[in-house]
Design a protein around this motif. Structure first.
Motif, short mmCIF file in Angstrom:
data_model
loop_
_atom_site.label_atom_id
_atom_site.label_comp_id
_atom_site.label_asym_id
_atom_site.label_seq_id
_atom_site.Cartn_x
_atom_site.Cartn_y
_atom_site.Cartn_z
N ASN A 108 -9.42 -11.34 -4.88
CA ASN A 108 -9.31 -10.83 -3.52
C ASN A 108 -8.68 -11.92 -2.67
N THR B 221 -7.56 -12.90 1.19
CA THR B 221 -7.70 -12.53 2.60
C THR B 221 -7.12 -13.62 3.49
N HIS C 63 -4.74 -3.22 -4.59
CA HIS C 63 -5.25 -2.57 -3.38
C HIS C 63 -4.89 -3.42 -2.16
N TYR D 91 -5.91 -3.90 1.93
CA TYR D 91 -6.97 -3.57 2.88
C TYR D 91 -6.39 -3.38 4.27
N GLY E 119 -5.85 -8.34 3.99
CA GLY E 119 -5.91 -8.87 2.64
C GLY E 119 -5.49 -7.85 1.60
N THR F 45 -6.01 -7.07 -3.06
CA THR F 45 -6.54 -7.45 -4.37
C THR F 45 -5.37 -7.50 -5.32
N ASP G 209 -12.61 -11.57 -7.93
CA ASP G 209 -13.32 -10.31 -7.78
C ASP G 209 -14.42 -10.24 -8.84
#
Length: 71
Positions: free
Chosen positions: A6, A8, A34, A36, A41, A43, A65
């Protein structure tokens, strides 16, 4: 073996830094799984030996993750 991370944007960071991190991940063989909208952020899945490239960016936070467990 690929691993999920992840990514961010740290507080006060510019969205251009997040875009740069995404481009770096893709250029190093990563696949964005993915994006967000609530937080800035994404993934990404890529080999363990390339995550250091993103960890060296002071404007983003990199976290592997994993499964969250409640006790």
């Amino acid at each position: 073996m690929p691993t999920m991370f992840n990514i961010t944007l740290k507080g006060g960071g510019d969205e251009a830094e997040l875009k740069k991190a995404k481009e770096t991940a893709i250029s190093k063989g990563g696949t964005v799984k993915h994006e967000y909208t609530l937080i800035k952020g994404f993934t990404v899945e890529f080999p363990n030996d390339t995550v250091h490239t993103l960890e060296s960016n002071e404007h983003i936070h990199v976290e592997q993750d994993g499964e969250a467990k409640a006790q």
